[in-house]
Design a protein around this motif. Structure first.
Motif, PDB file in Angstrom:
ATOM      1  N   SER A  53       9.534 -44.703  34.518  1.00 40.09           N
ATOM      2  CA  SER A  53       9.678 -43.859  35.709  1.00 40.09           C
ATOM      3  C   SER A  53      10.711 -42.745  35.549  1.00 40.09           C
ATOM      4  O   SER A  53      10.776 -41.850  36.385  1.00 40.09           O
ATOM      5  CB  SER A  53      10.076 -44.720  36.916  1.00 40.09           C
ATOM      6  N   VAL A  54      11.530 -42.793  34.498  1.00 38.46           N
ATOM      7  CA  VAL A  54      12.675 -41.883  34.390  1.00 38.46           C
ATOM      8  C   VAL A  54      12.291 -40.399  34.462  1.00 38.46           C
ATOM      9  O   VAL A  54      12.866 -39.647  35.261  1.00 38.46           O
ATOM     10  CB  VAL A  54      13.512 -42.196  33.128  1.00 38.46           C
ATOM     11  N   PRO A  55      11.333 -39.897  33.669  1.00 34.71           N
ATOM     12  CA  PRO A  55      10.987 -38.471  33.776  1.00 34.71           C
ATOM     13  C   PRO A  55      10.495 -38.078  35.173  1.00 34.71           C
ATOM     14  O   PRO A  55      10.875 -37.035  35.706  1.00 34.71           O
ATOM     15  CB  PRO A  55       9.888 -38.285  32.729  1.00 34.71           C
ATOM     16  N   PHE A  56       9.659 -38.940  35.751  1.00 31.98           N
ATOM     17  CA  PHE A  56       9.132 -38.661  37.090  1.00 31.98           C
ATOM     18  C   PHE A  56      10.236 -38.688  38.137  1.00 31.98           C
ATOM     19  O   PHE A  56      10.345 -37.793  38.973  1.00 31.98           O
ATOM     20  CB  PHE A  56       8.027 -39.668  37.418  1.00 31.98           C
ATOM     21  N   MET A  57      11.073 -39.704  38.096  1.00 27.64           N
ATOM     22  CA  MET A  57      12.167 -39.838  39.067  1.00 27.64           C
ATOM     23  C   MET A  57      13.080 -38.616  39.029  1.00 27.64           C
ATOM     24  O   MET A  57      13.458 -38.070  40.070  1.00 27.64           O
ATOM     25  CB  MET A  57      12.971 -41.106  38.780  1.00 27.64           C
ATOM     26  N   ALA A  58      13.437 -38.167  37.829  1.00 27.01           N
ATOM     27  CA  ALA A  58      14.359 -37.029  37.688  1.00 27.01           C
ATOM     28  C   ALA A  58      13.799 -35.778  38.340  1.00 27.01           C
ATOM     29  O   ALA A  58      14.507 -35.070  39.068  1.00 27.01           O
ATOM     30  CB  ALA A  58      14.647 -36.781  36.213  1.00 27.01           C
ATOM     31  N   LYS A  59      12.537 -35.498  38.106  1.00 27.59           N
ATOM     32  CA  LYS A  59      11.924 -34.290  38.676  1.00 27.59           C
ATOM     33  C   LYS A  59      11.638 -34.457  40.167  1.00 27.59           C
ATOM     34  O   LYS A  59      11.732 -33.502  40.933  1.00 27.59           O
ATOM     35  CB  LYS A  59      10.640 -33.948  37.927  1.00 27.59           C
ATOM     36  N   PHE A  60      11.297 -35.681  40.566  1.00 32.68           N
ATOM     37  CA  PHE A  60      10.940 -35.947  41.953  1.00 32.68           C
ATOM     38  C   PHE A  60      12.126 -35.778  42.896  1.00 32.68           C
ATOM     39  O   PHE A  60      12.040 -35.080  43.906  1.00 32.68           O
ATOM     40  CB  PHE A  60      10.351 -37.361  42.069  1.00 32.68           C
ATOM     41  N   ILE A  61      13.257 -36.406  42.582  1.00 31.62           N
ATOM     42  CA  ILE A  61      14.377 -36.390  43.532  1.00 31.62           C
ATOM     43  C   ILE A  61      14.982 -34.997  43.699  1.00 31.62           C
ATOM     44  O   ILE A  61      15.522 -34.684  44.751  1.00 31.62           O
ATOM     45  CB  ILE A  61      15.475 -37.421  43.177  1.00 31.62           C
ATOM     46  N   GLU A  62      14.853 -34.140  42.683  1.00 29.90           N
ATOM     47  CA  GLU A  62      15.414 -32.789  42.840  1.00 29.90           C
ATOM     48  C   GLU A  62      14.573 -31.937  43.784  1.00 29.90           C
ATOM     49  O   GLU A  62      15.021 -30.893  44.239  1.00 29.90           O
ATOM     50  CB  GLU A  62      15.578 -32.108  41.483  1.00 29.90           C
ATOM     51  N   GLN A  63      13.378 -32.411  44.114  1.00 30.48           N
ATOM     52  CA  GLN A  63      12.522 -31.689  45.062  1.00 30.48           C
ATOM     53  C   GLN A  63      12.772 -32.105  46.516  1.00 30.48           C
ATOM     54  O   GLN A  63      12.230 -31.512  47.430  1.00 30.48           O
ATOM     55  CB  GLN A  63      11.039 -31.915  44.717  1.00 30.48           C
ATOM     56  N   LEU A  64      13.581 -33.145  46.727  1.00 31.52           N
ATOM     57  CA  LEU A  64      13.873 -33.594  48.089  1.00 31.52           C
ATOM     58  C   LEU A  64      15.017 -32.750  48.646  1.00 31.52           C
ATOM     59  O   LEU A  64      16.171 -32.924  48.272  1.00 31.52           O
ATOM     60  CB  LEU A  64      14.255 -35.082  48.084  1.00 31.52           C
ATOM     61  N   THR A  65      14.687 -31.831  49.529  1.00 32.92           N
ATOM     62  CA  THR A  65      15.696 -30.907  50.057  1.00 32.92           C
ATOM     63  C   THR A  65      16.160 -31.253  51.470  1.00 32.92           C
ATOM     64  O   THR A  65      17.241 -30.845  51.882  1.00 32.92           O
ATOM     65  CB  THR A  65      15.158 -29.462  50.045  1.00 32.92           C
ATOM     66  N   LYS A  66      15.358 -32.005  52.214  1.00 29.96           N
ATOM     67  CA  LYS A  66      15.736 -32.413  53.570  1.00 29.96           C
ATOM     68  C   LYS A  66      16.273 -33.833  53.616  1.00 29.96           C
ATOM     69  O   LYS A  66      17.123 -34.171  54.421  1.00 29.96           O
ATOM     70  CB  LYS A  66      14.518 -32.364  54.512  1.00 29.96           C
ATOM     71  N   LEU A  67      15.746 -34.655  52.742  1.00 29.73           N
ATOM     72  CA  LEU A  67      15.957 -36.090  52.810  1.00 29.73           C
ATOM     73  C   LEU A  67      17.079 -36.534  51.884  1.00 29.73           C
ATOM     74  O   LEU A  67      17.152 -36.109  50.742  1.00 29.73           O
ATOM     75  CB  LEU A  67      14.654 -36.782  52.401  1.00 29.73           C
ATOM     76  N   GLU A  68      17.959 -37.382  52.417  1.00 33.52           N
ATOM     77  CA  GLU A  68      18.976 -37.988  51.558  1.00 33.52           C
ATOM     78  C   GLU A  68      18.335 -39.156  50.814  1.00 33.52           C
ATOM     79  O   GLU A  68      17.509 -39.878  51.368  1.00 33.52           O
ATOM     80  CB  GLU A  68      20.148 -38.510  52.389  1.00 33.52           C
TER      81      GLU A  68
END
Length: 196
Positions: A53-68
Motif C-alpha cells: 500500500s505504500v506507493p498508493f498511500m503516499a500519493k493518496f493522502i497528499e490529495q486530502l485537502t479538507k480532511l484531517e
C-alpha cells in the motif's frame, strides 16, 4: 522509466494511476467531510497494509485537502514472495493505535481473494472501530474467494500475476510507476542481476 524485462504488458500507466488517485481522494473526502458529519475531530484513520500500500498511500493522502487524517500501518502475510496466496492470512505486525470509536479507512494496493481484508475488517471491528471502509487502487474481482467489496476502488484488473506500483515479485518491482502483467515464462528462470 525503461520497461523492466519481467514486464509482459503494461496495463495501467503512471498518468492513469495519478489521475485516478485524485478522483478517489476527492470522492472519499466528500463522503467523510461533506456527508459524514459525526466524524470525530474531522479525522479519519488511514490504515495501510504493508508493504504494497505504500506507493498508493503516499500519493493518496497528499490529495486530502479538507480532511484531517492520521496514518498507521499493519503487516499481513499471505503471499510471502510467491505468485499466488499461500493460504490463510495472518497479522505479522500489529498496530499500537487505539481503534475504539475511530473511523478507519483501509488503504490497500489490491484486493484479490479478499481474505486479508476480511480478516482485517473483522479485527478492527473487534477492536471497537466505529466504522471501517476500504479503498483499493486495484480490484481483481475474478480472484475473490470471500464476500467482500471495496467501498472505493480505482481500476478493475485481470486475474493475472501483476507487478508495479506496490505489487511485487519476491519483494521487488514495487517501485515500478505503472502496473503490468508479469512475464511468468521469464520468472521461472529469473535471476536478479544488474539491468542493462
Amino acid at each position: 522509466m525503461k520497461k523492466h524485462p519481467l514486464v509482459k504488458k503494461v496495463i495501467i500507466s503512471k498518468k492513469q494511476i495519478n489521475k485516478k488517485i485524485k478522483e478517489l481522494a476527492k470522492s472519499i473526502e466528500k463522503y467523510y467531510y461533506d456527508e459524514h458529519q459525526d466524524l470525530n475531530q474531522n479525522t479519519v484513520l488511514c490504515l495501510g497494509l504493508l508493504k504494497g500500500s505504500v506507493p498508493f498511500m503516499a500519493k493518496f493522502i497528499e490529495q486530502l485537502t479538507k480532511l484531517e487524517c492520521q496514518t498507521e500501518y499493519m503487516s499481513v502475510a499471505s503471499f510471502e514472495g510467491n505468485i499466488e496466496a499461500t493460504g490463510v492470512p495472518r497479522i505479522t505486525a500489529d498496530s499500537n493505535v487505539d481503534f475504539s470509536d475511530r473511523d478507519v479507512l483501509i488503504v490497500e494496493d489490491i484486493i484479490d481473494s479478499g481474505r486479508t481484508l476480511k480478516l482485517i475488517k473483522e479485527y478492527l471491528f473487534g477492536k471497537g472501530a466505529k466504522s471501517v471502509k476500504i479503498c483499493t487502487i486495484f480490484d481483481k474481482k475474478e480472484g475473490r474467494k470471500v464476500d467482500l467489496h471495496a467501498d472505493w476502488y480505482g481500476f478493475d484488473v485481470p486475474h493475472k500475476f501483476l507487478i508495479g506500483f506496490g505489487l511485487d515479485y519476491q519483494e521487488r518491482l514495487r517501485n515500478l510507476p505503472y502496473v503490468a502483467i508479469a512475464d511468468e515464462d521469464k520468472i521461472k528462470n529469473w535471476q536478479w542481476k544488474k539491468l542493462k
